[in-house]
Design an enzyme around this catalytic site. Structure first.
Site, PDB file in Angstrom:
ATOM      1  N   HIS A 100     -12.584  -8.431  -3.792  1.00  0.00           N
ATOM      2  CA  HIS A 100     -13.855  -7.851  -4.259  1.00  0.00           C
ATOM      3  C   HIS A 100     -14.712  -8.889  -4.990  1.00  0.00           C
ATOM      4  O   HIS A 100     -15.405  -8.559  -5.961  1.00  0.00           O
ATOM      5  CB  HIS A 100     -13.623  -6.646  -5.164  1.00  0.00           C
ATOM      6  CG  HIS A 100     -12.930  -5.501  -4.500  1.00  0.00           C
ATOM      7  ND1 HIS A 100     -13.606  -4.442  -3.951  1.00  0.00           N
ATOM      8  CD2 HIS A 100     -11.617  -5.256  -4.260  1.00  0.00           C
ATOM      9  CE1 HIS A 100     -12.740  -3.580  -3.439  1.00  0.00           C
ATOM     10  NE2 HIS A 100     -11.528  -4.061  -3.595  1.00  0.00           N
ATOM     11  N   ASN A 136     -12.996   3.018  -3.441  1.00  0.00           N
ATOM     12  CA  ASN A 136     -13.510   2.355  -2.230  1.00  0.00           C
ATOM     13  C   ASN A 136     -14.362   3.323  -1.435  1.00  0.00           C
ATOM     14  O   ASN A 136     -14.420   4.506  -1.745  1.00  0.00           O
ATOM     15  CB  ASN A 136     -12.342   1.889  -1.354  1.00  0.00           C
ATOM     16  CG  ASN A 136     -11.722   0.580  -1.826  1.00  0.00           C
ATOM     17  OD1 ASN A 136     -12.313  -0.142  -2.628  1.00  0.00           O
ATOM     18  ND2 ASN A 136     -10.540   0.283  -1.330  1.00  0.00           N
ATOM     19  N   TYR A 176      -4.883  -4.785 -12.807  1.00  0.00           N
ATOM     20  CA  TYR A 176      -6.285  -5.043 -13.167  1.00  0.00           C
ATOM     21  C   TYR A 176      -6.387  -5.650 -14.562  1.00  0.00           C
ATOM     22  O   TYR A 176      -7.170  -6.560 -14.802  1.00  0.00           O
ATOM     23  CB  TYR A 176      -7.116  -3.755 -13.072  1.00  0.00           C
ATOM     24  CG  TYR A 176      -7.345  -3.334 -11.643  1.00  0.00           C
ATOM     25  CD1 TYR A 176      -6.286  -2.929 -10.844  1.00  0.00           C
ATOM     26  CD2 TYR A 176      -8.608  -3.359 -11.068  1.00  0.00           C
ATOM     27  CE1 TYR A 176      -6.467  -2.559  -9.527  1.00  0.00           C
ATOM     28  CE2 TYR A 176      -8.804  -2.989  -9.749  1.00  0.00           C
ATOM     29  CZ  TYR A 176      -7.736  -2.590  -8.987  1.00  0.00           C
ATOM     30  OH  TYR A 176      -7.920  -2.235  -7.677  1.00  0.00           O
TER      31      TYR A 176
HETATM   32 FE1  HDE Z   1      -8.080  -3.353  -6.275  1.00  0.00          FE
HETATM   33  N1  HDE Z   1      -8.082  -5.076  -7.334  1.00  0.00           N
HETATM   34  N2  HDE Z   1      -6.097  -3.515  -6.027  1.00  0.00           N
HETATM   35  N3  HDE Z   1      -8.074  -1.710  -5.048  1.00  0.00           N
HETATM   36  N4  HDE Z   1     -10.062  -3.172  -6.461  1.00  0.00           N
HETATM   37  C1  HDE Z   1      -9.180  -5.670  -7.859  1.00  0.00           C
HETATM   38  O1  HDE Z   1      -9.331  -6.518 -10.030  1.00  0.00           O
HETATM   39  C2  HDE Z   1      -5.295  -4.312  -6.747  1.00  0.00           C
HETATM   40  C3  HDE Z   1      -6.983  -1.145  -4.491  1.00  0.00           C
HETATM   41  C4  HDE Z   1     -10.833  -2.124  -6.079  1.00  0.00           C
HETATM   42  O2  HDE Z   1     -16.089  -4.323  -8.843  1.00  0.00           O
HETATM   43  C5  HDE Z   1      -8.836  -6.820  -8.749  1.00  0.00           C
HETATM   44  O3  HDE Z   1     -11.062  -7.074 -11.375  1.00  0.00           O
HETATM   45  C6  HDE Z   1      -3.909  -4.026  -6.458  1.00  0.00           C
HETATM   46  C7  HDE Z   1      -7.261   0.187  -4.056  1.00  0.00           C
HETATM   47  C8  HDE Z   1     -12.205  -2.366  -6.429  1.00  0.00           C
HETATM   48  O4  HDE Z   1     -14.911  -5.489 -10.268  1.00  0.00           O
HETATM   49  C9  HDE Z   1      -7.308  -6.817  -8.762  1.00  0.00           C
HETATM   50  C10 HDE Z   1      -3.933  -3.043  -5.503  1.00  0.00           C
HETATM   51  C11 HDE Z   1      -8.582   0.395  -4.367  1.00  0.00           C
HETATM   52  C12 HDE Z   1     -12.211  -3.610  -7.056  1.00  0.00           C
HETATM   53  C13 HDE Z   1      -6.987  -5.658  -7.858  1.00  0.00           C
HETATM   54  C14 HDE Z   1      -5.307  -2.725  -5.244  1.00  0.00           C
HETATM   55  C15 HDE Z   1      -9.070  -0.798  -4.979  1.00  0.00           C
HETATM   56  C16 HDE Z   1     -10.853  -4.076  -7.074  1.00  0.00           C
HETATM   57  C17 HDE Z   1      -9.487  -8.115  -8.394  1.00  0.00           C
HETATM   58  C18 HDE Z   1      -2.773  -2.403  -4.797  1.00  0.00           C
HETATM   59  C19 HDE Z   1      -9.425   1.630  -4.097  1.00  0.00           C
HETATM   60  C20 HDE Z   1     -13.401  -4.349  -7.584  1.00  0.00           C
HETATM   61  C21 HDE Z   1     -10.559  -8.330  -9.447  1.00  0.00           C
HETATM   62  C22 HDE Z   1      -1.941  -1.689  -5.643  1.00  0.00           C
HETATM   63  C23 HDE Z   1      -8.927   2.814  -4.745  1.00  0.00           C
HETATM   64  C24 HDE Z   1     -13.776  -3.920  -8.968  1.00  0.00           C
HETATM   65  C25 HDE Z   1     -10.387  -7.261 -10.385  1.00  0.00           C
HETATM   66  C26 HDE Z   1     -15.027  -4.623  -9.400  1.00  0.00           C
HETATM   67  C27 HDE Z   1     -10.447  -5.279  -7.665  1.00  0.00           C
HETATM   68  C28 HDE Z   1      -5.726  -5.284  -7.628  1.00  0.00           C
HETATM   69  C29 HDE Z   1      -5.701  -1.777  -4.281  1.00  0.00           C
HETATM   70  C30 HDE Z   1     -10.437  -0.922  -5.404  1.00  0.00           C
HETATM   71  C31 HDE Z   1      -6.630  -8.085  -8.343  1.00  0.00           C
HETATM   72  C32 HDE Z   1      -2.710  -4.702  -7.062  1.00  0.00           C
HETATM   73  C33 HDE Z   1      -6.290   1.169  -3.396  1.00  0.00           C
HETATM   74  C34 HDE Z   1     -13.396  -1.455  -6.147  1.00  0.00           C
HETATM   75  O5  HDE Z   1      -6.823  -6.575 -10.053  1.00  0.00           O
END
Ligand code: HDE
Length: 699
Positions: free
Chosen positions: A74, A147, A361
């Site tokens: 993202h 999402n 996060y």
């Molecule tokens: Fe994320 N995800 N994600 N994700 N995600 C990040 O956090 C992560 C997942 C989502 O505009 C990171 O600040 C793991 C699902 C959005 O700043 C990180 C897993 C969904 C955004 C991270 C998922 C998301 C992130 C990278 C699996 C929808 C952007 C930078 C368990 C429900 C937020 C950050 C923004 C961002 C980890 C799966 C949505 C690395 C470990 C499912 C919208 O922390």
């Protein structure tokens, strides 16, 4: 309730204390006035630069540290401020205060994003979009980090690094950028059947949103609402854009990526600047605790959605985005979302993907923002004050005045003290089990909902999905990966597998794995979305000698319908209408393209049309708009330009007004009002995906 929470600009006011303008006299960071910022201090005008030049050193060392690590996923995103307001009290289900009083507006900051591309990648790539909302509630910050697709690739957070490694550019050559169409990704997927539901969404038009204003959002996981009495229900969150859910053609997205890589960001920014505020309705699907096991899938499995036919989505409030950030880095780049940021009344479920996110996060923010004090950054700071004994650390921005920094204490009258009555109490779910590395057997079915989604698509949507598979897997070199993917598609639908196989050089499977269950869900197709012309943009092709009256008449009606229009011509400047008036050209064929508009209008005027007929760019505009199934309208002589393009399979009458599959023509004089109204109706349809023979049109 505090006053600041009844006011949508509370966060704006809160940020006031941090806002700095350009200032008048330049100073160093220590406040010392600077005399010259263009010449470094030297020993003689041709001599070496001196280390005592503190202004030079400060300017350069600060510059050297301007970047922070981009988000690992993202990275590319765009943000906006706004507010959320509930329609009615949800107190029956949750004690969350921001959902309890319809007269209270809670400030929000939203960040939309793509997932795979780097920070500077194009907006319109085929990808999932992030839809993250930070609510600055009176009980602290609540982050809904969702999402635009209601399910996810994997069931357990421990697989996330593998998924992301596989989809990001390949490690040896860092290619391709912001694209899933490469061997590593499909290799991983071909060995991960739990992804198949998500893959069907990825191949659908959902990954090609026209802009953020027409994009749905989902919390994905099942969460919990908990009310004042401690009673919990399961809940799924949905954001529905009031303008409907609309996508682009794949070819169009690729062209926009070159013409305007900031296409979605620009649309969000400009819409807010013009007062066309994006609006989304928050909806919930509520499931009683006792109904947890009544579905033929597990509600803790994030690769499953709850069909709206089984549990309807209840609209509970509206979010309006009405203010652009002042500074991209300070706000959009530094905003730190965490699914673990909840307020009393909202709690987690045991979804193993959510459970992993609850730590990841926070860990990410510590790494990216480089300090445990990231919550003190203006964009992350809660509107209600925070007090605890967490102290010191890099970039501490508060000045704690108490000499006491521990608990329990008597010297500080025991404060700050936890509040058993108002404090967050985790829902006391009963859990028991053995410590095991196992997946629940209830997570085993990977195909029923993939088939449900595929069945729910309209014919054109299905065709788009097959074309997307041809593109994605067409770029995969390894034959074994392609074979395994065809096999997985065969578990979704036999006909689908045969169609996919045909385009990627793999023999079609001869037998179905199982019979398609035939079930579908209307809410899953974009065909059934809200249809309105509001918020669309029309290109008016014109040059000297255009019929100005035909521009004015149509423009007025478009405007009334909330449709913007821009004059596109060969050169910038002014053109002269046949009536003698000067008309401003907004864009040229070089600075714009049909793909940047939702529809095309060609007004009459013999001289204008004669000139446009000799301009390949004008013909290309029509061909390309037709190919991308957009409405095209032409009046009087303007119809000739359409007739001389390469469009096929539509009727264009030589006399009366006609609307055939979104090609609206009126060769002989007809009432411009009726004509414009018909055009507006066509624009409201968004696209005419069923347009026959579009593939025969070169563009
Ligand atoms: Fe994320 N995800 N994600 N994700 N995600 C990040 O956090 C992560 C997942 C989502 O505009 C990171 O600040 C793991 C699902 C959005 O700043 C990180 C897993 C969904 C955004 C991270 C998922 C998301 C992130 C990278 C699996 C929808 C952007 C930078 C368990 C429900 C937020 C950050 C923004 C961002 C980890 C799966 C949505 C690395 C470990 C499912 C919208 O922390």
């Amino acid at each position: 309730m505090t006053e600041q929470h009844s006011n949508d600009s509370a966060k704006n006011q809160d940020l006031d204390q941090y806002r700095v303008d350009g200032g008048e006299t330049m100073t160093t960071n220590q406040g010392v006035k600077v005399s010259d910022t263009d010449n470094s201090l030297k020993a003689g005008s041709r001599g070496p630069t001196l280390i005592e030049d503190f202004h030079f050193r400060e300017k350069l060392t600060h510059f050297d540290r301007e970047r922070i690590p981009e988000r690992v996923v993202h990275a590319r995103g765009s943000g906006a401020h706004g507010y959320f307001q509930p329609y009615e009290s949800m107190a029956e289900y949750t004690k969350a205060k921001f959902l309890s009083n319809p007269s209270v507006q809670t400030p929000v900051f939203v960040r939309f994003s793509t997932v795979v591309g780097f920070r500077g990648s194009a907006d319109t790539v085929r990808d999932v979009r992030g839809f993250a909302v930070k609510f600055y509630t009176e009980d602290g910050n609540y982050d809904m980090v969702g999402n635009n697709i209601p399910v996810f690739f994997i069931q357990d957070a421990i697989k996330f690094p593998d998924l992301v490694h596989a989809i990001k550019p390949e490690p040896h050559n860092e290619m391709p950028q912001a694209a899933a169409a490469h061997d590593n990704f499909w290799d991983f997927i071909s060995l991960t059947p739990e992804s198949m539901h998500m893959i069907m969404w990825i191949l659908s038009d959902r990954t090609l949103p026209r802009n953020f204003r027409v994009m749905q959002g989902f919390g994905i996981h099942t969460f919990r609402f908990v009310n004042e009495q401690g009673k919990a229900s399961f809940v799924k969150f949905h954001w529905k854009p009031l303008l409907g859910v609309h996508s682009m053609a794949f070819d169009e997205t690729q062209k926009v990526g070159g013409k305007d890589p900031d296409f979605n960001r620009r649309d969000l920014w400009e819409s807010i600047e013009k007062g066309n505020f994006p609006e989304y309705e928050l909806g919930v699907q509520i499931i009683a605790e006792e109904d947890e096991h009544k579905f033929d899938f597990d509600i803790l499995d994030p690769t499953k959605l709850i069909p709206e036919e089984l549990v309807p989505v209840r609209p509970i409030g509206k979010m309006v985005l009405n203010r652009n950030p002042d500074n991209f880095f300070a706000e959009t780049e530094q905003v730190a979302f965490q699914p673990s940021n909840v307020v009393p009344g909202i709690d987690f479920s045991n979804d193993p993907l959510l459970q992993g996110r609850l730590m990841s996060y926070h860990d990410t923010q510590l790494h990216r923002l480089g300090s445990a004090n990231f919550a003190e950054l203006p964009i992350n700071k809660s509107l209600c004050p925070f007090h605890n004994n967490q102290r010191d650390g890099r970039m501490q921005m508060q000045i704690p005045t108490s000499k006491v920094n521990y608990s329990p204490n008597s010297l500080g009258q025991g404060q700050p003290a936890p509040s058993p009555t108002e404090g967050f109490v985790h829902y006391q779910e009963r859990v028991e089990g053995h410590k095991v590395r196992e997946r629940s057997p209830s997570f085993k079915d990977h195909f029923t909902q993939a088939t449900l989604f595929y069945n729910s698509l309209s014919m054109p949507e299905k065709e788009h999905a097959v074309e997307a598979a041809h593109f994605e897997l067409g770029k995969v070199e390894d034959k074994g990966v392609r074979e395994r993917m065809v096999d997985l598609f065969n578990h979704v639908d036999h006909e689908l597998a045969k169609k996919v196989a045909m385009g990627i050089g793999i023999p079609a499977p001869t037998q179905a794995v199982s019979e398609n269950h035939g079930k579908s869900s209307a809410a899953l197709s974009q065909e059934n979305t809200t249809k309105t012309a509001k918020g669309r943009k029309v290109a008016i092709l014109a040059t000297d000698g255009v019929n100005g009256e035909q521009i004015t008449a149509v423009k007025t009606i478009l405007k009334d319908a909330g449709v913007e229009s821009e004059i596109v011509s060969k050169f910038k400047g002014m053109i002269k209408s046949v009536q003698g008036e000067e008309i401003k050209v907004d864009k040229t064929f070089l600075t714009s393209a049909s793909v940047l508009f939702d529809a095309i209008y060609v007004p009459g005027g013999a001289a204008s049309i004669e000139a446009l007929l000799n301009q390949g760019d004008a013909i290309h505009f029509i061909n390309e708009a037709f190919r991308h199934c957009k409405p095209i309208a032409a009046m009087s002589e303007g119809v000739e330009l359409v007739q001389n393009s390469n469009i096929k399979g539509v009727q264009i009458s030589d006399s009366s007004m006609q609307n055939d599959k979104g090609v609206v023509t009126a060769k002989t004089s007809s009432d411009p009002k009726d004509f414009a109204k018909t055009f507006v109706e066509a624009i409201a349809q968004h696209r005419f995906w069923m347009r026959e023979q579009k593939d025969k049109v070169p563009a």
